[in-house]
Design an enzyme around this catalytic site. Sequence first.
Site, PDB file in Angstrom:
ATOM      1  N   ASP A 123       2.270  12.370  65.223  1.00 29.64           N
ATOM      2  CA  ASP A 123       3.083  12.919  66.223  1.00 29.64           C
ATOM      3  C   ASP A 123       2.605  13.776  67.294  1.00 29.64           C
ATOM      4  O   ASP A 123       2.038  14.630  67.331  1.00 29.64           O
ATOM      5  CB  ASP A 123       3.948  13.934  65.550  1.00 29.64           C
ATOM      6  CG  ASP A 123       5.200  14.324  66.329  1.00 29.64           C
ATOM      7  OD1 ASP A 123       5.365  13.775  67.599  1.00 29.64           O
ATOM      8  OD2 ASP A 123       5.797  15.377  66.053  1.00 29.64           O
ATOM      9  N   SER A 151       3.806  17.395  68.461  1.00 28.98           N
ATOM     10  CA  SER A 151       3.719  18.716  67.602  1.00 28.98           C
ATOM     11  C   SER A 151       2.393  18.806  67.285  1.00 28.98           C
ATOM     12  O   SER A 151       1.527  17.576  67.416  1.00 28.98           O
ATOM     13  CB  SER A 151       4.500  18.589  66.491  1.00 28.98           C
ATOM     14  OG  SER A 151       4.171  17.438  65.485  1.00 28.98           O
ATOM     15  N   ASN A 165       1.079  20.408  63.987  1.00 30.48           N
ATOM     16  CA  ASN A 165       0.730  21.047  62.624  1.00 30.48           C
ATOM     17  C   ASN A 165       0.802  19.592  61.814  1.00 30.48           C
ATOM     18  O   ASN A 165       1.405  18.837  61.781  1.00 30.48           O
ATOM     19  CB  ASN A 165       1.693  21.889  62.188  1.00 30.48           C
ATOM     20  CG  ASN A 165       1.391  23.438  62.932  1.00 30.48           C
ATOM     21  OD1 ASN A 165       1.986  23.446  63.945  1.00 30.48           O
ATOM     22  ND2 ASN A 165       0.768  24.274  62.137  1.00 30.48           N
ATOM     23  N   TRP A 212       1.837  18.584  58.151  1.00 25.01           N
ATOM     24  CA  TRP A 212       2.736  19.197  56.901  1.00 25.01           C
ATOM     25  C   TRP A 212       3.025  17.982  56.044  1.00 25.01           C
ATOM     26  O   TRP A 212       3.387  16.936  56.425  1.00 25.01           O
ATOM     27  CB  TRP A 212       4.061  19.643  57.755  1.00 25.01           C
ATOM     28  CG  TRP A 212       5.372  19.823  56.762  1.00 25.01           C
ATOM     29  CD1 TRP A 212       5.776  20.953  55.936  1.00 25.01           C
ATOM     30  CD2 TRP A 212       6.317  18.883  56.478  1.00 25.01           C
ATOM     31  NE1 TRP A 212       6.796  20.459  55.354  1.00 25.01           N
ATOM     32  CE2 TRP A 212       7.198  19.444  55.757  1.00 25.01           C
ATOM     33  CE3 TRP A 212       6.430  17.493  56.974  1.00 25.01           C
ATOM     34  CZ2 TRP A 212       8.163  18.742  55.258  1.00 25.01           C
ATOM     35  CZ3 TRP A 212       7.458  16.877  56.669  1.00 25.01           C
ATOM     36  CH2 TRP A 212       8.292  17.465  55.824  1.00 25.01           C
ATOM     37  N   TYR A 228      14.174  22.453  62.162  1.00 19.86           N
ATOM     38  CA  TYR A 228      14.448  21.188  62.677  1.00 19.86           C
ATOM     39  C   TYR A 228      15.705  21.130  63.608  1.00 19.86           C
ATOM     40  O   TYR A 228      16.269  22.187  64.003  1.00 19.86           O
ATOM     41  CB  TYR A 228      15.504  20.471  61.353  1.00 19.86           C
ATOM     42  CG  TYR A 228      14.451  20.018  60.339  1.00 19.86           C
ATOM     43  CD1 TYR A 228      14.114  18.855  60.058  1.00 19.86           C
ATOM     44  CD2 TYR A 228      14.115  21.235  59.320  1.00 19.86           C
ATOM     45  CE1 TYR A 228      13.407  18.367  58.700  1.00 19.86           C
ATOM     46  CE2 TYR A 228      13.277  20.868  58.162  1.00 19.86           C
ATOM     47  CZ  TYR A 228      12.799  19.377  58.085  1.00 19.86           C
ATOM     48  OH  TYR A 228      12.122  19.060  56.881  1.00 19.86           O
ATOM     49  N   ASP A 254       5.024  11.044  73.902  1.00 14.48           N
ATOM     50  CA  ASP A 254       5.466  11.384  72.704  1.00 14.48           C
ATOM     51  C   ASP A 254       5.388  10.322  71.351  1.00 14.48           C
ATOM     52  O   ASP A 254       6.733   9.826  71.299  1.00 14.48           O
ATOM     53  CB  ASP A 254       6.603  12.471  72.443  1.00 14.48           C
ATOM     54  CG  ASP A 254       6.862  13.033  71.166  1.00 14.48           C
ATOM     55  OD1 ASP A 254       6.009  12.838  70.024  1.00 14.48           O
ATOM     56  OD2 ASP A 254       7.842  13.647  70.804  1.00 14.48           O
ATOM     57  N   THR A 271       8.673  10.753  68.858  1.00 13.48           N
ATOM     58  CA  THR A 271      10.086  10.308  69.204  1.00 13.48           C
ATOM     59  C   THR A 271      10.553   8.929  69.473  1.00 13.48           C
ATOM     60  O   THR A 271       9.467   8.025  70.174  1.00 13.48           O
ATOM     61  CB  THR A 271      10.532  11.126  70.746  1.00 13.48           C
ATOM     62  OG1 THR A 271      10.358  12.526  70.386  1.00 13.48           O
ATOM     63  CG2 THR A 271      11.947  10.975  71.174  1.00 13.48           C
TER      64      THR A 271
END
Length: 375
Positions: free
Chosen positions: A86, A89, A91, A93, A129, A268, A271
């Site tokens: 992504d 963003s 981070n 996770w 979210y 992005d 998305t």
Amino acid sequence: MSSKFCSSQSAYSVYYCQISLIKGKTARETLMEKGIWEETRLKFPYKPMAKFYQTGDEAMTNDADLSYYGVISIGTPPQSFNVIFDTGSSNLWVPSVYCSSQACQNHAKFNPAQSSTFTWANKPVSIQYGTGSMTGRLAYDTVSVGGISVTQQIFGASQTEAPFMANMVADGILGLAFPNLAASGATPVFDNMMSQGLVSQNLFSVYLSGNSAQGSVVSFGDIESNYYTGQITWIPLSSETYWQINMDSVTINGNTVACNGGCQAIIDTGTSQIVGPTTDINNMNSWVGATTDQYGDATVNCNNIPNMPEVTFTLNGNAFTIPASAYTSQNSNGCMTGFGNGGTQQLWILGDVFIRQYYAIFDRQNNNVGLAQIA
């Protein structure tokens, strides 16, 4: 499983690495098959701008149309996870064994006790979210992306997750935006690749295939000329947070239909659609002959697609054109455009609908985005 190709010039350093992405079933497709798409979308309305304008620590998504994911591993010995790569963003996770939420039950979960290189960071993390939140703890471990092993990589291990994630193929997210966006000061994976000397060039590139499940790749440290044709157009970043650039206009048949006077756009991979302000998106959908339903989906007659106009996005003085065959998609309910409603925010997101047409290079050395027509 995704495959990988890496090249190194010594036994100790990897200089570039390609990781294959799988184009899997989207949450929308899964929920349609189960007959619960309509009720789910009412319960979890899609807010594509949520990750860009939030107060929480880390960006997440409930994008029902995301479909590209690749496999990484964390720990010693490695534990594998499907993640979305992504660029919107910063981070990393994944779910952990300490997560009891429904969304964790059908996804791979990281078990710290099974890794000899794991340490806790003693710091909580919270992810907002569009429709809920994830909470967890930050930790350090070895993260392998393709053949590149990043030591002491900080990542989030979830303890609770919003319900919508149960419908997604991916277990977690690997963020590729800039470090100043990262939650809790966590260093992004690609920043550690650069600082640990694991890539020969401080850039990565993305090729997203169209309808094929196979063929999409993220290449770390390399530009792969077989994926594009013609010249690369280099566009300077307007902000070093997201991969954000200046967009001059959106035109159809020579008429400016959106972004009149200029606007900001983000490239992005996390998305699925092209997203913009409501009034602009409604105008674009109207120009191409789409009808917007109560949920914001813009539907078109599938038979009309060959006659629908191209849409041109002018970025920093350079025109990038998307044909109707690329900005429309078909599912069991019919055909729809890939232009999504971003609400009142003036920021645009050029997501997978755009990137499928243009090989994208994310250059941290020069703070540029490179775009080239796919081969």
